[in-house]
Design an enzyme around this catalytic site. Structure first.
Site, PDB file in Angstrom:
ATOM      1  N   HIS A 195       0.787  -1.246   0.000  1.00  9.92           N
ATOM      2  CA  HIS A 195       0.000   0.000   0.000  1.00  9.92           C
ATOM      3  C   HIS A 195       0.819   1.298   0.000  1.00  9.92           C
ATOM      4  CE1 HIS A 195      -4.365  -1.107   0.591  1.00  9.92           C
ATOM      5  NE2 HIS A 195      -3.742  -2.260   0.427  1.00  9.92           N
ATOM      6  N   ASP A 208      -4.905   6.688   2.526  1.00  2.65           N
ATOM      7  CA  ASP A 208      -5.265   5.408   1.929  1.00  2.65           C
ATOM      8  C   ASP A 208      -6.758   5.239   2.182  1.00  2.65           C
ATOM      9  OD1 ASP A 208      -5.758   2.496   1.724  1.00  2.65           O
ATOM     10  OD2 ASP A 208      -3.597   2.417   1.437  1.00  2.65           O
ATOM     11  N   HIS A 235      -0.620 -13.468  -8.822  1.00  2.16           N
ATOM     12  CA  HIS A 235      -1.680 -13.641  -7.810  1.00  2.16           C
ATOM     13  C   HIS A 235      -2.806 -12.627  -8.025  1.00  2.16           C
ATOM     14  CE1 HIS A 235       0.383 -10.140  -6.446  1.00  2.16           C
ATOM     15  NE2 HIS A 235      -0.227 -10.057  -5.288  1.00  2.16           N
ATOM     16  N   TRP A 295      -3.306  -5.745  -7.606  1.00  2.00           N
ATOM     17  CA  TRP A 295      -3.645  -4.685  -8.548  1.00  2.00           C
ATOM     18  C   TRP A 295      -2.412  -4.070  -9.218  1.00  2.00           C
ATOM     19  CZ3 TRP A 295      -7.287  -3.806 -11.605  1.00  2.00           C
ATOM     20  CH2 TRP A 295      -7.403  -2.577 -12.259  1.00  2.00           C
ATOM     21  N   SER A 312       0.414  -5.446  -9.836  1.00  2.00           N
ATOM     22  CA  SER A 312       0.937  -6.401 -10.823  1.00  2.00           C
ATOM     23  C   SER A 312       0.084  -6.372 -12.090  1.00  2.00           C
ATOM     24  CB  SER A 312       0.959  -7.811 -10.238  1.00  2.00           C
ATOM     25  OG  SER A 312       1.921  -7.867  -9.212  1.00  2.00           O
TER      26      SER A 312
HETATM   27  N1  UDP Z   1       7.390  -6.462  -7.010  1.00  2.00           N
HETATM   28  C1  UDP Z   1       8.652  -6.233  -7.514  1.00  2.00           C
HETATM   29  N2  UDP Z   1       9.513  -7.280  -7.573  1.00  2.00           N
HETATM   30  C2  UDP Z   1       9.196  -8.529  -7.175  1.00  2.00           C
HETATM   31  C3  UDP Z   1       7.884  -8.759  -6.684  1.00  2.00           C
HETATM   32  C4  UDP Z   1       7.003  -7.707  -6.626  1.00  2.00           C
HETATM   33  O1  UDP Z   1       9.004  -5.108  -7.887  1.00  2.00           O
HETATM   34  O2  UDP Z   1      10.048  -9.406  -7.259  1.00  2.00           O
HETATM   35  C5  UDP Z   1       6.462  -5.309  -6.936  1.00  2.00           C
HETATM   36  C6  UDP Z   1       5.533  -5.287  -8.117  1.00  2.00           C
HETATM   37  O3  UDP Z   1       6.146  -4.609  -9.201  1.00  2.00           O
HETATM   38  C7  UDP Z   1       4.299  -4.595  -7.568  1.00  2.00           C
HETATM   39  C8  UDP Z   1       4.321  -4.928  -6.097  1.00  2.00           C
HETATM   40  O4  UDP Z   1       5.617  -5.446  -5.804  1.00  2.00           O
HETATM   41  O5  UDP Z   1       4.408  -3.198  -7.768  1.00  2.00           O
HETATM   42  C9  UDP Z   1       3.292  -5.972  -5.727  1.00  2.00           C
HETATM   43  O6  UDP Z   1       2.053  -5.326  -5.669  1.00  2.00           O
HETATM   44  P1  UDP Z   1       0.705  -6.081  -5.948  1.00  2.00           P
HETATM   45  O7  UDP Z   1      -0.390  -5.076  -5.789  1.00  2.00           O
HETATM   46  O8  UDP Z   1       0.743  -6.761  -7.246  1.00  2.00           O
HETATM   47  O9  UDP Z   1       0.635  -7.216  -4.866  1.00  2.00           O
HETATM   48  P2  UDP Z   1       0.704  -7.217  -3.251  1.00  2.00           P
HETATM   49  O10 UDP Z   1       2.144  -7.209  -2.888  1.00  2.00           O
HETATM   50  O11 UDP Z   1      -0.029  -5.978  -2.775  1.00  2.00           O
HETATM   51  O12 UDP Z   1       0.012  -8.481  -2.879  1.00  2.00           O
END
Ligand code: UDP
Length: 459
Positions: A20, A119, A349, A352, A354
């Site tokens: 977040h 947020d 997964h 958002w 991603s």
């Molecule tokens: N991310 C990254 N490298 C990784 C894994 C994740 O930069 O090896 C970043 C990805 O680019 C995204 C964030 O982590 O911006 C994950 O956010 P998302 O909303 O997809 O999932 P959450 O972590 O909130 O479950």
């Protein structure tokens, strides 16, 4: 975008868990680029602030200042292993700890806070802003559909009743005929109704329509039908994304564990990228099944992996290193990988960020959602936008993963998905241009709310 002269002090209240904080800081950087005289006090937990402000380049943004607030944990607290516990403690302490932080920042800056950005989860910011007689702009970090669901929480509860029938459709909601009750985030109908997160989301759904404006990390053309429904619910609904495309662009990470160089040696659209975000992890049997599918199918891959290496099939990591067919790394420069022409599919997964990064990279998705907004996002990708496929039966099996990989990487359907996604990619690129919808909404936020000529009556 023109630079705006305005001496406002804006307090930014962060929900400091999962991914977040990062989009909220990107949002603030974006406002700051348009209104460089505005001072932003960014309130979050010390740990989150320190890693975020190191990772995210705010050089040249001296007007954004991090302030650490109390985590609410009792002195004797020992983590029990339940990730919801620290969130619960934080939320209980939060209104008070944010108020204390705001008083400190006001004293230091010598300027009263004139606008509250938070947020969207932090529903109590509505009451704080009302007390302070200032505008409240909640920022929603996911897509239009989960937002709509939370605002329609009571309607859904009433329509679905307490039966808990997961197969009931949501056709009573505009644009949701392809969705089922089982796609809903936990806490809306029968599951975990009283959990702190469910209570927080319910209160959020009730408070958001009172906000001066609700901002979302998305672009309007991605989901027009739902965007228009949301416009009817809010005083103002502002699309300010995708934040990874809006200026000033986040810095490129130079340390990428060699992924980009390795990726560049492959055929166009041939490599699978696997990542389940910052929190979710595949259970061991699914992890093994996916590894076997990649190995047996000979699909080249990059896997961002932070679990237990012992869960991989025996010898998998060694063989991968030796034959050079894949790379398993602890963290990847995801946005750059998704923007590489050799990338063919993203196994995700359905978080958002991603999804937005995959869309702006033009890459179709294989979806293995876990919880919260992820099942709803998956249904949207598969049934509405048709730019992703779920794994057969909802869990990864070797044969299901092979089928989905083949479909995305080497079938006509996969090609069609790429074509559809490239249309969304174009919409996203248009939205952030000087005449685009996102730019327009950002300017409205700055001109009409943050740098407004006179204080409007609290809405
Ligand atoms: N991310 C990254 N490298 C990784 C894994 C994740 O930069 O090896 C970043 C990805 O680019 C995204 C964030 O982590 O911006 C994950 O956010 P998302 O909303 O997809 O999932 P959450 O972590 O909130 O479950």
């Amino acid at each position: 975008m023109s630079n705006k002269s305005c001496s406002q002090h804006v307090a930014v209240l962060v929900f400091p868990f999962a991914s977040h904080p990062s989009p909220l800081l990107l949002f603030v950087r974006m406002i700051s680029a348009v209104a460089p005289d505005v001072k932003f006090s960014f309130f979050s937990l010390a740990k989150s602030n320190s890693s975020l402000f190191t990772k995210c380049n705010i050089k040249g943004f001296d007007n954004i200042k991090p302030y650490d607030v109390w985590d609410g944990l009792p002195e004797s607290y020992v983590f029990s292993g339940n990730p919801l516990e620290p969130i619960d403690f934080f939320l209980k302490a939060a209104p008070g700890s944010f108020k204390k932080g705001i008083a400190e920042a006001e004293a230091e800056i010598g300027h009263k806070v004139g606008c509250l950005i938070s947020d969207a989860f932090l529903w109590f910011a509505c009451d704080m802003a009302e007390e302070m007689q200032i505008p409240w702009v909640p920022f929603w970090t996911s897509g239009q559909r989960p937002l709509f669901i939370h605002v329609a929480n009571d309607v859904i509860k009433e329509k679905l009743g307490a039966s808990g029938d997961k197969d009931q459709t949501l056709e009573f909601l505009p644009g949701f005929s392809a969705f089922l009750a089982s796609d809903l985030p936990g806490g809306i109908t029968t599951e975990n109704l009283g959990s702190p997160i469910a209570v927080m989301m319910h209160k959020m759904g009730l408070k958001l329509p009172k906000a001066t404006a609700v901002a979302i990390n998305s672009f309007q053309d991605l989901d027009l039908e739902v965007a228009f429904e949301l416009k009817k619910k809010f005083h103002k609904f502002l699309h300010v994304g995708p934040l990874t495309l809006t200026p000033p662009l986040p810095p490129k990470i130079s340390e990428d564990n060699g992924c980009l160089e390795w990726l560049g040696n492959h055929k166009p659209a041939s490599v699978a990228y696997i990542s389940f975000g910052s929190v979710a992890a595949l259970p061991p049997h699914e992890l093994a099944a996916l590894a076997e599918a990649l190995e047996e199918g000979g699909f080249p891959f990059i896997w961002s992996f932070r679990g237990n290496e012992k869960d991989f099939p025996e010898g998998f990591l060694e063989r991968t290193k030796q034959n050079g067919n894949g790379k398993v790394v602890p963290w990847a420069s995801q946005t750059q990988i998704l923007n590489n022409a050799c990338l063919g599919v993203f196994v995700t997964h359905c978080g958002w960020n991603s999804i937005l990064e995959s869309i702006t990279g033009g890459v179709p998705m294989i979806c293995r959602p876990f919880k919260a907004d992820q099942p709803l996002n998956m249904r949207t990708l598969e049934a509405v936008w048709k730019i992703g496929v779920g794994v057969e039966g909802g869990v990864v099996t070797k044969s299901g993963a092979m089928k989905a990989l083949q479909l995305c990487l080497s079938s006509k359907e996969g090609k069609e998905m790429r074509e559809r996604i490239s249309v969304f990619k174009e919409f996203a690129e248009e939205a952030v241009k000087s005449y685009g919808r996102t730019t327009e909404d950002l300017n409205a936020l700055v001109n009409e709310i943050i740098c407004r000529p006179s204080k409007p009556k609290w809405l």
